[in-house]
Design a protein around this motif. Structure first.
Motif, PDB file in Angstrom:
ATOM      1  N   PHE A   1      11.142   2.409  -8.852  1.00 36.46           N
ATOM      2  CA  PHE A   1      10.938   3.603  -9.667  1.00 36.46           C
ATOM      3  C   PHE A   1      11.212   4.837  -8.822  1.00 36.46           C
ATOM      4  O   PHE A   1      11.105   4.817  -7.590  1.00 36.46           O
ATOM      5  CB  PHE A   1       9.522   3.652 -10.254  1.00 36.46           C
ATOM      6  N   GLN A   2      11.587   5.919  -9.493  1.00 31.85           N
ATOM      7  CA  GLN A   2      11.861   7.171  -8.804  1.00 31.85           C
ATOM      8  C   GLN A   2      10.555   7.930  -8.627  1.00 31.85           C
ATOM      9  O   GLN A   2       9.832   8.179  -9.588  1.00 31.85           O
ATOM     10  CB  GLN A   2      12.860   8.019  -9.599  1.00 31.85           C
ATOM     11  N   HIS A   3      10.268   8.279  -7.384  1.00 33.56           N
ATOM     12  CA  HIS A   3       9.033   9.002  -7.093  1.00 33.56           C
ATOM     13  C   HIS A   3       9.223  10.501  -7.273  1.00 33.56           C
ATOM     14  O   HIS A   3       8.495  11.152  -8.010  1.00 33.56           O
ATOM     15  CB  HIS A   3       8.567   8.699  -5.666  1.00 33.56           C
ATOM     16  N   ALA A   4      10.201  11.053  -6.606  1.00 30.39           N
ATOM     17  CA  ALA A   4      10.478  12.485  -6.720  1.00 30.39           C
ATOM     18  C   ALA A   4      11.830  12.759  -6.074  1.00 30.39           C
ATOM     19  O   ALA A   4      12.115  12.248  -4.986  1.00 30.39           O
ATOM     20  CB  ALA A   4       9.390  13.313  -6.040  1.00 30.39           C
ATOM     21  N   GLY A   5      12.634  13.578  -6.760  1.00 28.87           N
ATOM     22  CA  GLY A   5      13.912  13.990  -6.173  1.00 28.87           C
ATOM     23  C   GLY A   5      14.755  12.820  -5.738  1.00 28.87           C
ATOM     24  O   GLY A   5      15.140  11.963  -6.537  1.00 28.87           O
TER      25      GLY A   5
ATOM     26  N   SER B   1       0.823  -1.214   0.000  1.00 23.56           N
ATOM     27  CA  SER B   1       0.000   0.000   0.000  1.00 23.56           C
ATOM     28  C   SER B   1       0.852   1.257   0.000  1.00 23.56           C
ATOM     29  O   SER B   1       0.346   2.352   0.236  1.00 23.56           O
ATOM     30  CB  SER B   1      -0.945  -0.003   1.210  1.00 23.56           C
ATOM     31  N   VAL B   2       2.168   1.106  -0.247  1.00 29.65           N
ATOM     32  CA  VAL B   2       3.058   2.265  -0.278  1.00 29.65           C
ATOM     33  C   VAL B   2       2.660   3.218  -1.406  1.00 29.65           C
ATOM     34  O   VAL B   2       2.595   4.439  -1.213  1.00 29.65           O
ATOM     35  CB  VAL B   2       4.524   1.805  -0.423  1.00 29.65           C
ATOM     36  N   ALA B   3       2.401   2.675  -2.598  1.00 30.17           N
ATOM     37  CA  ALA B   3       1.997   3.535  -3.713  1.00 30.17           C
ATOM     38  C   ALA B   3       0.703   4.252  -3.401  1.00 30.17           C
ATOM     39  O   ALA B   3       0.529   5.436  -3.748  1.00 30.17           O
ATOM     40  CB  ALA B   3       1.853   2.694  -4.992  1.00 30.17           C
ATOM     41  N   ASP B   4      -0.214   3.566  -2.722  1.00 31.39           N
ATOM     42  CA  ASP B   4      -1.475   4.218  -2.333  1.00 31.39           C
ATOM     43  C   ASP B   4      -1.208   5.356  -1.361  1.00 31.39           C
ATOM     44  O   ASP B   4      -1.839   6.418  -1.449  1.00 31.39           O
ATOM     45  CB  ASP B   4      -2.415   3.191  -1.691  1.00 31.39           C
ATOM     46  N   ALA B   5      -0.301   5.149  -0.410  1.00 37.23           N
ATOM     47  CA  ALA B   5       0.023   6.203   0.554  1.00 37.23           C
ATOM     48  C   ALA B   5       0.623   7.420  -0.140  1.00 37.23           C
ATOM     49  O   ALA B   5       0.333   8.569   0.227  1.00 37.23           O
ATOM     50  CB  ALA B   5       0.986   5.672   1.618  1.00 37.23           C
ATOM     51  N   LEU B   6       1.449   7.181  -1.157  1.00 35.59           N
ATOM     52  CA  LEU B   6       2.066   8.284  -1.910  1.00 35.59           C
ATOM     53  C   LEU B   6       1.113   8.869  -2.946  1.00 35.59           C
ATOM     54  O   LEU B   6       1.431   9.892  -3.560  1.00 35.59           O
ATOM     55  CB  LEU B   6       3.332   7.787  -2.602  1.00 35.59           C
ATOM     56  N   ASP B   7      -0.038   8.192  -3.144  1.00 32.97           N
ATOM     57  CA  ASP B   7      -1.046   8.620  -4.119  1.00 32.97           C
ATOM     58  C   ASP B   7      -0.484   8.597  -5.543  1.00 32.97           C
ATOM     59  O   ASP B   7      -0.649   9.539  -6.319  1.00 32.97           O
ATOM     60  CB  ASP B   7      -1.577  10.019  -3.783  1.00 32.97           C
ATOM     61  N   VAL B   8       0.191   7.470  -5.874  1.00 32.13           N
ATOM     62  CA  VAL B   8       0.706   7.267  -7.224  1.00 32.13           C
ATOM     63  C   VAL B   8       0.285   5.875  -7.696  1.00 32.13           C
ATOM     64  O   VAL B   8      -0.099   5.016  -6.898  1.00 32.13           O
ATOM     65  CB  VAL B   8       2.251   7.383  -7.277  1.00 32.13           C
TER      66      VAL B   8
END
Length: 396
Positions: free
Chosen positions: A56-60, A42-49
């Motif tokens: 994969f690189q999310h940001a910065g 649920s990590v991607a859900d928490a980051l809303d992606v």
């Protein structure tokens, strides 16, 4: 590389706290990997992606990896899986069923665990934040490296040596395939990977576990048990995160929350008394769902304030050897355990400790291996095993 593992009872918000920690570390300039080993990612859900396969690189400075345990298992367990499938099929098991049975329970989680070692060897990241499965599954997962070490040292060399000699003689006489040397080589590689992972996870200068809990009776009890078993396996817990603390009332409309506030206040005292040796970090129940970078960073700021989210917040090992006169004492911290729940057996240079459903085998250091245990005492959550000078204890 700094490694921080988050676990807690399902539903307490450990994924949110893990994601918040990773975002905060990345914002502070650390190249950070957020790794999820929870089968219910649920990590991607928490980051809303949108979830993506692989890292994969999310940001910065932040990268994300929700482990595909099935694919990793197929890559790392292929030879052994093929042998076990053929073995079951030779005994009349349906091919599809044999393929399913060839993967032992828990192997998917083991494949996830070994990513920690892979990222450590690559040294691409400064910080690895791991969102683990809920506490029960995490404790079983973290016990795998201990079991692997025992197999690697005690059982594996004997089995491999015997089979190398016996295979040419036995194979013509039996109607099932016997494991070839490459199967044993694959098993050895797996056991070595797990043993290397254990070395990382039990290094207190590198790795810490953080327990996430809510102020509820069953959640606190599970966190206490988890803390005990983490100490048993020599994993360092450096903080407790109390999540979703209900803030003070701000108006008549919030009077219905007073009962929850009183309940939380009582459990707040219990947490302080139970985990007093650990830093206790707190985060409020926010006015809206903690999803996306903005809310996760708000959560991180509430938990860590101006502090360093990646710092080792408490030093000290749960297991140590001290000298008292002519005797040596093995000291192990086992909080929240009754004396009746602890069993001890010494065989040669090994000490077996059972606490509830978990058992650990400790290979005694040389200074203790030549001494006989002459007594044990369990007081205030600390087990003290005394060793006196003398001949090596006999097996049995």
């Amino acid at each position: 590389m700094r490694v921080i593992l988050y676990t807690g009872k399902g539903g307490v918000g450990k994924t949110s706290v893990a994601a918040a920690t990773a975002l905060r570390a990345a914002r502070d300039g650390h190249r950070t990997m957020l790794l999820s080993t929870d089968p219910a990612h649920s990590v991607a859900d928490a980051l809303d992606v949108e979830p993506q396969r692989g890292a994969f690189q999310h940001a910065g400075n932040l990268w994300v990896h929700e482990v595909d345990a099935l694919s990793d298992l197929e890559a790392n367990w292929a030879r052994v899986h093929g042998y076990v499938t053929a073995l079951l099929a030779s005994q009349g098991v349906d091919e599809i069923v044999a393929d399913e049975l060839a993967t032992p329970p828990g192997m998917g989680e083991v494949a996830s665990l070994m990513w920690i070692r892979k990222y450590h060897l690559e040294q691409r990241f400064d910080v690895l934040v791991v969102d683990c499965a809920p506490t029960g599954e995490t404790l079983q997962l973290l016990s795998f490296p201990e079991v692997a070490r025992w197999w690697l040292n005690k059982v594996f060399p004997i089995q491999r040596g015997v089979m190398r000699i016996a295979r040419p003689v036995l194979q013509p006489l039996v109607d099932m395939p016997l494991p070839k040397d490459e199967v044993f080589a694959s098993i050895k590689d797996l056991l070595l990977d797990l043993d290397g992972t254990r070395a990382i996870l039990t290094d207190p200068a590198m790795t810490s576990v953080r327990l996430v809990l809510n102020l509820e009776k069953m959640v606190i009890k599970e966190a206490q048990r988890a803390y005990t078993y983490l100490n048993l396996y020599e994993y360092q817990t450096d903080a407790v995160v109390v999540n979703r603390v209900i803030p003070p009332a701000t108006g008549p409309a919030e009077a219905f929350m007073d009962g929850w506030r009183r309940s939380q206040a009582a459990y707040e005292e219990q947490v302080g008394a139970s985990f007093g040796a650990l830093p206790i970090l707190r985060a409020p129940l926010f006015e809206r769902e903690v999803v996306g970078d903005e809310m996760l960073l708000r959560l991180a700021d509430a938990v860590f304030g101006e502090g360093d989210a990646t710092a080792v917040m408490r030093q000290g090992r749960a297991e140590r050897v001290v000298r008292e006169g002519d005797e040596y004492v093995l000291v192990i911290d086992l909080p929240f355990v009754a004396k009746a729940d602890v069993d001890l057996i010494q065989r040669d240079d090994e000490l077996f400790i059972r606490v509830g459903p978990y058992k650990r085998e400790i290979t005694l250091p040389r200074v203790l291996a030549r001494r006989r245990s002459v007594g044990a005492r369990f007081d205030d959550g600390t087990l003290r095993v005394r060793f006196a000078a003398g001949d090596k204890i006999a097996a049995g």
